[in-house]
Write a protein that holds these residues in place. Structure first.
Motif, mmCIF file in Angstrom:
data_model
loop_
_atom_site.group_PDB
_atom_site.id
_atom_site.type_symbol
_atom_site.label_atom_id
_atom_site.label_comp_id
_atom_site.label_asym_id
_atom_site.label_seq_id
_atom_site.Cartn_x
_atom_site.Cartn_y
_atom_site.Cartn_z
ATOM 1 N N ASP A 63 0.878 -1.270 0.007
ATOM 2 C CA ASP A 63 0.051 0.149 0.052
ATOM 3 C C ASP A 63 0.903 1.255 0.008
ATOM 4 O O ASP A 63 1.751 1.502 1.202
ATOM 5 N N SER A 64 0.917 1.869 -1.231
ATOM 6 C CA SER A 64 1.777 3.038 -1.256
ATOM 7 C C SER A 64 1.630 4.254 -0.179
ATOM 8 O O SER A 64 2.512 4.879 0.209
ATOM 9 N N GLU A 65 0.473 4.369 0.222
ATOM 10 C CA GLU A 65 0.173 5.431 1.018
ATOM 11 C C GLU A 65 0.388 4.787 2.416
ATOM 12 O O GLU A 65 1.167 5.754 3.462
ATOM 13 N N ALA A 66 0.222 3.728 2.808
ATOM 14 C CA ALA A 66 0.526 3.096 4.176
ATOM 15 C C ALA A 66 2.269 3.211 4.252
ATOM 16 O O ALA A 66 2.982 3.512 5.157
ATOM 17 N N ALA B 261 4.222 5.331 2.697
ATOM 18 C CA ALA B 261 4.700 6.755 2.675
ATOM 19 C C ALA B 261 4.331 7.261 4.210
ATOM 20 O O ALA B 261 5.157 8.070 4.698
ATOM 21 N N ASN B 262 3.326 6.989 4.798
ATOM 22 C CA ASN B 262 2.994 7.258 6.109
ATOM 23 C C ASN B 262 4.002 6.614 7.161
ATOM 24 O O ASN B 262 4.503 7.455 8.179
ATOM 25 N N LYS C 187 7.263 8.499 7.353
ATOM 26 C CA LYS C 187 7.515 9.815 7.835
ATOM 27 C C LYS C 187 7.918 9.658 9.331
ATOM 28 O O LYS C 187 8.638 10.750 9.668
ATOM 29 N N THR D 259 4.724 -2.710 7.953
ATOM 30 C CA THR D 259 4.199 -2.138 6.517
ATOM 31 C C THR D 259 5.182 -2.976 5.562
ATOM 32 O O THR D 259 6.278 -3.115 5.577
ATOM 33 N N ALA E 171 9.793 5.892 -2.458
ATOM 34 C CA ALA E 171 8.905 6.608 -1.407
ATOM 35 C C ALA E 171 9.868 7.447 -0.410
ATOM 36 O O ALA E 171 9.313 8.387 -0.061
ATOM 37 N N LYS F 291 9.726 11.624 0.529
ATOM 38 C CA LYS F 291 9.384 12.190 1.817
ATOM 39 C C LYS F 291 9.958 13.417 2.352
ATOM 40 O O LYS F 291 10.867 14.042 2.037
#
Length: 122
Positions: free
Chosen positions: A29-32, A34-35, A38, A107, A118, A122
Motif C-alpha cells: 500500500d503506497s499510502e501506508a 509513505a506514512n 514519515k 508495513t 518513497a 518524503k
C-alpha cells in the motif's frame, strides 16, 4: 472448432484474472508506506545476504526471510517496521509472518525500488 477454443481460452482467462487479484491483494500500500516512512522506522531487507551485500537502502538491516522467525522477539519492541525485498513477494511473506506472530506496525514496502522512491519523496 470455436467451442474447442472456448474450452481453452475461457479457463485460461479465468486463471489470469484470479492470479491478478491475488497479486494485487499482496501488493504494498503506497499510502501506508509513505506514512510509515514519515516516522522513525526499522527498515528490514529480507533478501539474501548476497543480495543485501550487492546494495541496499541506507539504514536497512538484513534479516533474510528464512531467518526472520528467529528475530520475532527482538522486533516486537520496534514501533514501526518496513520490510522490503527485490520485487515484493518475500516482503509480503515477511509482513504476514511478523503480523501472525504479534508484531504490530509492520508495513510491506514491496520492492527495494518502491521503498527507495518513497524515501526520496518524503
Amino acid at each position: 472448432m470455436p467451442k474447442q477454443i472456448n474450452k481453452i481460452v475461457l479457463p485460461a482467462l479465468l486463471i489470469l484474472v484470479v492470479v491478478f487479484f491475488l497479486k494485487r491483494q499482496n501488493a504494498p500500500d503506497s499510502e501506508a508506506l509513505a506514512n510509515a516512512l514519515k516516522d522513525t522506522i526499522t527498515l528490514i531487507d529480507v533478501r539474501s545476504e548476497g543480495e543485501f551485500q550487492s546494495g541496499s537502502l541506507e539504514g536497512a538491516i538484513n534479516i533474510p526471510l528464512d531467518e526472520l522467525q528467529n528475530h520475532v522477539a527482538e522486533l516486537k519492541n520496534k514501533p514501526k517496521i518496513v520490510v522490503f525485498c527485490q520485487s515484493g513477494g518475500r516482503s509480503a511473506q515477511a509482513a504476514q509472518l511478523l503480523e501472525s506472530q504479534g508484531v504490530v506496525n509492520v508495513t510491506n514496502g514491496g520492492g527495494i525500488n518502491e521503498v527507495r522512491n518513497a524515501m526520496r519523496k518524503k
